[in-house]
Design a protein around this motif. Structure first.
Motif, PDB file in Angstrom:
ATOM      1  N   THR A   1     -22.181  32.742  17.205  1.00 30.42           N
ATOM      2  CA  THR A   1     -22.535  31.413  16.704  1.00 30.42           C
ATOM      3  C   THR A   1     -22.005  30.330  17.632  1.00 30.42           C
ATOM      4  OG1 THR A   1     -20.582  31.483  15.259  1.00 30.42           O
ATOM      5  CG2 THR A   1     -22.694  32.059  14.277  1.00 30.42           C
ATOM      6  N   GLY A   2     -20.851  30.579  18.251  1.00 32.51           N
ATOM      7  CA  GLY A   2     -20.314  29.618  19.207  1.00 32.51           C
ATOM      8  C   GLY A   2     -21.256  29.406  20.368  1.00 32.51           C
ATOM      9  N   MET A   3     -21.822  30.510  20.879  1.00 31.53           N
ATOM     10  CA  MET A   3     -22.780  30.387  21.981  1.00 31.53           C
ATOM     11  C   MET A   3     -24.007  29.605  21.524  1.00 31.53           C
ATOM     12  SD  MET A   3     -25.903  31.648  23.096  1.00 31.53           S
ATOM     13  CE  MET A   3     -26.670  31.064  24.601  1.00 31.53           C
ATOM     14  N   HIS A   4     -24.506  29.935  20.329  1.00 25.49           N
ATOM     15  CA  HIS A   4     -25.727  29.292  19.850  1.00 25.49           C
ATOM     16  C   HIS A   4     -25.540  27.786  19.702  1.00 25.49           C
ATOM     17  CE1 HIS A   4     -29.393  28.628  17.481  1.00 25.49           C
ATOM     18  NE2 HIS A   4     -28.633  27.843  16.729  1.00 25.49           N
ATOM     19  N   TYR A   5     -24.476  27.379  19.011  1.00 24.47           N
ATOM     20  CA  TYR A   5     -24.318  25.960  18.730  1.00 24.47           C
ATOM     21  C   TYR A   5     -23.827  25.174  19.945  1.00 24.47           C
ATOM     22  CZ  TYR A   5     -25.471  27.042  13.953  1.00 24.47           C
ATOM     23  OH  TYR A   5     -26.154  27.458  12.832  1.00 24.47           O
ATOM     24  N   THR A   6     -23.211  25.859  20.902  1.00 21.96           N
ATOM     25  CA  THR A   6     -22.926  25.195  22.171  1.00 21.96           C
ATOM     26  C   THR A   6     -24.219  24.915  22.913  1.00 21.96           C
ATOM     27  OG1 THR A   6     -20.767  26.307  22.372  1.00 21.96           O
ATOM     28  CG2 THR A   6     -21.694  25.349  24.371  1.00 21.96           C
ATOM     29  N   GLY A   7     -25.119  25.911  22.908  1.00 20.61           N
ATOM     30  CA  GLY A   7     -26.437  25.703  23.502  1.00 20.61           C
ATOM     31  C   GLY A   7     -27.209  24.601  22.805  1.00 20.61           C
ATOM     32  N   MET A   8     -27.071  24.535  21.480  1.00 21.37           N
ATOM     33  CA  MET A   8     -27.749  23.476  20.729  1.00 21.37           C
ATOM     34  C   MET A   8     -27.149  22.110  21.045  1.00 21.37           C
ATOM     35  SD  MET A   8     -30.184  24.885  19.009  1.00 21.37           S
ATOM     36  CE  MET A   8     -30.611  23.726  17.724  1.00 21.37           C
ATOM     37  N   ALA A   9     -25.812  22.073  21.252  1.00 20.19           N
ATOM     38  CA  ALA A   9     -25.169  20.814  21.619  1.00 20.19           C
ATOM     39  C   ALA A   9     -25.630  20.346  22.992  1.00 20.19           C
ATOM     40  CB  ALA A   9     -23.650  20.979  21.599  1.00 20.19           C
ATOM     41  N   ALA A  10     -26.025  21.297  23.840  1.00 17.93           N
ATOM     42  CA  ALA A  10     -26.511  20.943  25.173  1.00 17.93           C
ATOM     43  C   ALA A  10     -27.893  20.306  25.123  1.00 17.93           C
ATOM     44  CB  ALA A  10     -26.549  22.183  26.069  1.00 17.93           C
ATOM     45  N   ALA A  11     -28.623  20.558  24.039  1.00 22.42           N
ATOM     46  CA  ALA A  11     -30.001  20.067  23.937  1.00 22.42           C
ATOM     47  C   ALA A  11     -30.035  18.568  23.679  1.00 22.42           C
ATOM     48  CB  ALA A  11     -30.741  20.802  22.824  1.00 22.42           C
ATOM     49  N   MET A  12     -30.910  17.891  24.397  1.00 22.48           N
ATOM     50  CA  MET A  12     -31.132  16.452  24.209  1.00 22.48           C
ATOM     51  C   MET A  12     -32.618  16.231  23.893  1.00 22.48           C
ATOM     52  SD  MET A  12     -28.812  14.683  27.198  1.00 22.48           S
ATOM     53  CE  MET A  12     -29.717  15.488  28.531  1.00 22.48           C
ATOM     54  N   PHE A  13     -32.868  15.652  22.735  1.00 24.93           N
ATOM     55  CA  PHE A  13     -34.238  15.377  22.305  1.00 24.93           C
ATOM     56  C   PHE A  13     -34.529  13.899  22.554  1.00 24.93           C
ATOM     57  CE2 PHE A  13     -32.624  18.924  19.827  1.00 24.93           C
ATOM     58  CZ  PHE A  13     -33.647  19.843  19.921  1.00 24.93           C
ATOM     59  N   SER A  14     -35.508  13.643  23.378  1.00 27.19           N
ATOM     60  CA  SER A  14     -35.832  12.261  23.723  1.00 27.19           C
ATOM     61  C   SER A  14     -36.540  11.571  22.565  1.00 27.19           C
ATOM     62  CB  SER A  14     -36.719  12.225  24.969  1.00 27.19           C
ATOM     63  OG  SER A  14     -37.969  12.858  24.705  1.00 27.19           O
ATOM     64  N   PRO A  15     -36.432  10.243  22.473  1.00 26.13           N
ATOM     65  CA  PRO A  15     -37.156   9.506  21.426  1.00 26.13           C
ATOM     66  C   PRO A  15     -38.664   9.767  21.533  1.00 26.13           C
ATOM     67  CG  PRO A  15     -35.538   8.098  22.500  1.00 26.13           C
ATOM     68  CD  PRO A  15     -35.605   9.365  23.312  1.00 26.13           C
ATOM     69  N   GLY A  16     -39.260  10.028  20.425  1.00 25.90           N
ATOM     70  CA  GLY A  16     -40.694  10.290  20.420  1.00 25.90           C
ATOM     71  C   GLY A  16     -41.073  11.727  20.693  1.00 25.90           C
ATOM     72  N   ALA A  17     -40.077  12.619  20.884  1.00 24.49           N
ATOM     73  CA  ALA A  17     -40.378  14.029  21.128  1.00 24.49           C
ATOM     74  C   ALA A  17     -40.975  14.657  19.875  1.00 24.49           C
ATOM     75  CB  ALA A  17     -39.108  14.773  21.531  1.00 24.49           C
ATOM     76  N   PHE A  18     -41.867  15.620  20.056  1.00 29.73           N
ATOM     77  CA  PHE A  18     -42.460  16.311  18.926  1.00 29.73           C
ATOM     78  C   PHE A  18     -42.892  17.711  19.366  1.00 29.73           C
ATOM     79  CE2 PHE A  18     -45.801  14.071  21.158  1.00 29.73           C
ATOM     80  CZ  PHE A  18     -46.819  15.002  21.253  1.00 29.73           C
ATOM     81  N   CYS A  19     -42.954  18.620  18.420  1.00 26.30           N
ATOM     82  CA  CYS A  19     -43.382  19.987  18.712  1.00 26.30           C
ATOM     83  C   CYS A  19     -44.893  20.027  18.891  1.00 26.30           C
ATOM     84  CB  CYS A  19     -42.965  20.919  17.567  1.00 26.30           C
ATOM     85  SG  CYS A  19     -41.176  21.031  17.304  1.00 26.30           S
ATOM     86  N   SER A  20     -45.342  21.008  19.673  1.00 26.60           N
ATOM     87  CA  SER A  20     -46.773  21.113  19.949  1.00 26.60           C
ATOM     88  C   SER A  20     -47.573  21.349  18.667  1.00 26.60           C
ATOM     89  CB  SER A  20     -47.029  22.264  20.926  1.00 26.60           C
ATOM     90  OG  SER A  20     -48.414  22.518  21.059  1.00 26.60           O
ATOM     91  N   PRO A  21     -48.668  20.627  18.491  1.00 30.21           N
ATOM     92  CA  PRO A  21     -49.517  20.854  17.310  1.00 30.21           C
ATOM     93  C   PRO A  21     -50.133  22.254  17.281  1.00 30.21           C
ATOM     94  CG  PRO A  21     -50.044  18.756  18.365  1.00 30.21           C
ATOM     95  CD  PRO A  21     -49.151  19.505  19.309  1.00 30.21           C
ATOM     96  N   ALA A  22     -50.147  22.928  18.448  1.00 27.99           N
ATOM     97  CA  ALA A  22     -50.742  24.262  18.527  1.00 27.99           C
ATOM     98  C   ALA A  22     -49.793  25.358  18.055  1.00 27.99           C
ATOM     99  CB  ALA A  22     -51.180  24.551  19.965  1.00 27.99           C
TER     100      ALA A  22
END
Length: 235
Positions: free
Chosen positions: A184-205
């Motif tokens: 879990t430490g690896m997972h949430y460290t990786g998640m902490a590394a993630a930066m979501f830009s304003p207006g980002a969205f998942c693909s509709p496909a």
């Protein structure tokens, strides 16, 4: 883009990781003691352990709360599961008859690479394009944690495989908690590394568009690990 977590789901992801760790220890005993059909036990152990780690990852993804709907590409998600099972199989194959320094380090590196590919492949499954980037320092820290967790898991699963007294059971439980914390430490460290830009969205496909679908996958993963654990306990 602001992000936060559902703490209950974060706790459940830790439970899945710890249960997976205990299952890995027990399944290692099965693999090591098998005289016939050792390959079958390696495959069974890889399916259980890999599915558990993968299930923990997606529970962690479900725990992530963003101001936009989170969806996943089905094929990329399936690929991340296959990677988790494959690298788990490599680990169980290496420790099937014992551990040597060279093979242990090589297997640890391969497992770490696979865990990172599974994790960041799962993140890529959201298909956000340029809307998702990573902080380099935290990214490489997560890679280091993945290597350390893989190396420790291989040693723990080998050292504790034949411990049968109550002290051994407590040791296995403690080791499983340590493994769960590392994963879990690896997972949430990786998640902490993630930066979501304003207006980002998942693909509709993306095909996996409902939260209950992802939760169903995680529940299935938990069931596989639990059943495998009971199987391993039938000595």
């Amino acid at each position: 883009m602001d992000k936060h977590y559902d703490l209950l789901l974060v706790a459940y992801s830790f439970v899945i990781a710890s249960l997976t760790g205990y299952c890995g220890i027990e399944m290692t005993s099965r693999v090591r003691r098998a005289v016939e059909h050792k390959g079958v036990w390696i495959i069974a152990a890889a399916l259980a352990f890999g599915t558990g780690v993968w299930g923990m990852h997606f529970m962690g993804m479900v725990a992530l709360m963003l101001p936009v709907p989170i969806t996943f590409d089905g094929w990329v998600t399936l690929g991340s599961w296959l990677v988790a099972v494959l690298v788990s199989g490599i680990g169980f194959y290496v420790i099937r008859d014992g551990v040597r320094i060279g093979s242990w380090l090589l297997a640890s590196a391969l497992m770490a690479a696979g865990v990172c590919l599974m994790h960041y492949g799962g993140m890529y499954a959201m298909r956000m394009g340029d809307g998702l980037t990573y902080r380099p320092l935290l990214f490489w820290i997560s890679v280091g944690i993945a290597f350390g967790a893989s190396a420790a898991a291989l040693l723990i699963m080998t050292w504790l495989r034949d411990s049968e007294r109550w002290t051994g059971i407590l040791a296995r439980l403690g080791a499983a908690l340590v493994m769960g914390l590392a994963v879990t430490g690896m997972h949430y460290t990786g998640m902490a590394a993630a930066m979501f830009s304003p207006g980002a969205f998942c693909s509709p496909a993306n095909g996996l568009s409902e939260a209950w679908t992802i939760l169903g996958l995680v529940i299935a993963a938990t069931a596989v690990v639990s059943l495998s654990q009971w199987s391993a306990l039938l000595r």
